[in-house]
Enzyme design. Structure first.
Site, PDB file in Angstrom:
ATOM      1  N   ASP A 166       0.838  -1.200   0.000  1.00 56.98           N
ATOM      2  CA  ASP A 166       0.000   0.000   0.000  1.00 56.98           C
ATOM      3  C   ASP A 166       0.871   1.248   0.000  1.00 56.98           C
ATOM      4  O   ASP A 166       1.487   1.591   1.002  1.00 56.98           O
ATOM      5  CB  ASP A 166      -0.900  -0.006   1.231  1.00 56.98           C
ATOM      6  CG  ASP A 166      -1.919   1.128   1.218  1.00 56.98           C
ATOM      7  OD1 ASP A 166      -1.951   1.879   0.231  1.00 56.98           O
ATOM      8  OD2 ASP A 166      -2.673   1.252   2.195  1.00 56.98           O
ATOM      9  N   ASP A 367      -1.155   5.591  -6.730  1.00 56.84           N
ATOM     10  CA  ASP A 367      -1.595   4.731  -5.630  1.00 56.84           C
ATOM     11  C   ASP A 367      -1.756   3.296  -6.103  1.00 56.84           C
ATOM     12  O   ASP A 367      -2.419   3.033  -7.108  1.00 56.84           O
ATOM     13  CB  ASP A 367      -2.918   5.253  -5.069  1.00 56.84           C
ATOM     14  CG  ASP A 367      -3.393   4.435  -3.874  1.00 56.84           C
ATOM     15  OD1 ASP A 367      -2.558   4.156  -2.996  1.00 56.84           O
ATOM     16  OD2 ASP A 367      -4.577   4.094  -3.820  1.00 56.84           O
TER      17      ASP A 367
END
Length: 460
Positions: A166, A367
């Site tokens: 992440d 992301d």
């Protein structure tokens, strides 16, 4: 059957110090210009086959010959394939997780800008002279909130777990025994980690340097307590500890901070936890004092894999752009974008629309956890209008330094009937996001020493 649209071109270009270019052609006619061929039959077959992928049960790490730290990275479906009645249901489940992910990113940013504590600079950690690599897989198969999972070794003796990489958060954590209550731990494929079984596990005190790096630290009987809340109501909380993490067959790094979650709920069901790759001081990349890290995301409907690597060299053909620092919030990886063009024509959008303002709002991040790219409403409407207008009659855009995205990276299949949508969504937030759908098949490299992000095609 292949659908080629040679007489009509769509060049979708995001300009940074590089250009992302994609081509869409719509008719089977001759053209002197190179085009991207969208193989509709192959796309259909892959979508249909995605529901029948048999999960792998991998228990070994790959190891790069140059001693970089490397973890295997897998798409979700290749590890755990829940029962979906059709591809439409699979897509809806992905988009629901995606919406929750974006909500988390915006709430996390708002919390910090509204007075929540942000991170300072890391002052210690494990120094790694050699690079590190880990395999990366898709999260779909594990049932986790993200679409990709990396296999990491934890503890002494080493036990392997699938964690979600992440780039939008900092704390690395996994579920731990004992669970606070009967329902305090969600179901995961790997056995839940028991810290008592590891000789290298050490809880951290409330006054430890690592505890001070947490966003919202708490204390319980002298032990540092971490907590992370996600946009859909999911959360994890437990004690912060140091532990040995293993990368590949021979690279083990001791004393890395890791959250041991005794109360966990929601978004990450299936995967054992999360690898924090954000820009904060407690993230894994910061604690490793890594000079770089990179990943390549394979097609999320495939059963192939790639790697998540630390301290490996950026591919020589990478197109690079500056990483931008948000002085108000250090966790997200912002990239410099000055505009968008469609069909070789720049959209009437001010470059300031992609800049971070004095309050810390705005900007555009890369992301790994968001699927569909997000753009502010006015930017999205301008892009959509140009896309619709130019798909019937377009001149090819000029060449130059550009990264050309194949149609599979911006046209997302949403059902078994063959419906495709432009893979961008408008958002009311000022934060723009380059999602994982656009990143498939591209090695995304972060040069942390020189504050650059690089993109290189076909490096999975």
């Amino acid at each position: 059957m292949k659908t080629s649209l040679s007489s009509v071109f769509l060049f979708l270009t995001i300009f940074t110090s590089l250009q992302f270019s994609s081509i869409l052609s719509r008719k089977l006619t001759q053209s002197p210009y190179s085009t991207s061929i969208f193989d509709v039959l192959a796309s259909t077959n892959q979508a249909l086959n995605a529901l029948s992928i048999k999960p792998k049960h991998l228990q070994t790490h790959s190891h790069l010959p140059n001693s970089s730290l490397s973890l295997p990275l897998y798409p979700r479906l290749s590890l755990h394939n829940p029962s979906y009645k059709d591809y439409d249901s699979l897509v809806r489940a992905r988009l629901a997780r995606d919406a929750a992910r974006v909500q988390f990113l915006n709430r996390n940013l708002e919390h910090s800008l509204n007075g929540g504590k942000d991170f300072g600079e890391v002052t210690n950690g494990s120094l790694i002279g050699d690079s590190i690599t880990a395999p990366v897989v898709s999260g779909q198969s594990k049932g986790s909130g993200a679409e990709y999972l990396a296999q990491v070794g934890v503890g002494q003796p080493v036990k392997l777990f699938y964690l979600v990489p992440d780039t939008g958060s900092d704390v690395t954590w996994l579920q731990c025994q004992p669970c606070a209550t009967e329902n305090a731990c969600y179901k995961q494929i790997d056995p839940i980690f028991d810290p008592k079984s590891s000789s290298s596990y050490t809880p951290l005190s409330c006054n430890s340097q690592q505890c001070g790096l947490l966003d919202r630290p708490n204390c319980n009987s002298g032990t540092c307590i971490y907590q992370v809340h996600y946009g859909d109501g999911s959360f994890t909380t437990g004690e912060l500890a140091t532990e040995t993490l293993s990368f590949g067959n021979s690279n083990s790094i001791p004393n890395l901070p890791i959250g041991c979650g005794h109360d966990n709920e929601g978004l990450f069901a299936g995967g054992a936890g999360l690898i924090g790759l954000g820009g904060g001081a407690i993230s894994l990349s910061s604690q490793l004092k890594a000079s770089s890290f990179s990943y390549c995301l394979v097609n999320m409907d495939s059963d192939s894999s790639s790697t998540l690597e630390f301290n490996s060299n950026m591919p020589s053909d990478s197109l690079t752009s500056p990483l931008v620092k948000n002085d108000r919030f250090h966790s997200y990886r912002y990239v410099k974008v000055i505009g968008i063009s469609v069909g070789g024509k720049t959209l009437p959008i001010s470059s300031t629309r992609f800049e971070i303002d004095e309050s810390g709002l705005g900007g555009i991040i890369v992301d790994s956890g968001t699927i569909i790219s997000r753009l502010p409403s006015d930017v999205y409407e301008s892009l959509r209008e140009a896309f619709v207008k130019l798909t019937s009659s377009l001149s090819p855009a000029p060449g130059g330094t550009s990264l050309r995205l194949p149609a599979r990276n911006y046209l997302i299949r949403v059902d078994t009937a063959g419906t495709y949508c432009l893979a961008f969504i408008k958002t009311k937030s000022s934060l723009s996001i380059i999602g994982s759908f656009q990143q498939q098949g591209i090695r995304v490299s972060y040069d942390l020493t020189n504050s650059l992000v690089g993109f290189s095609t076909n490096k999975c």
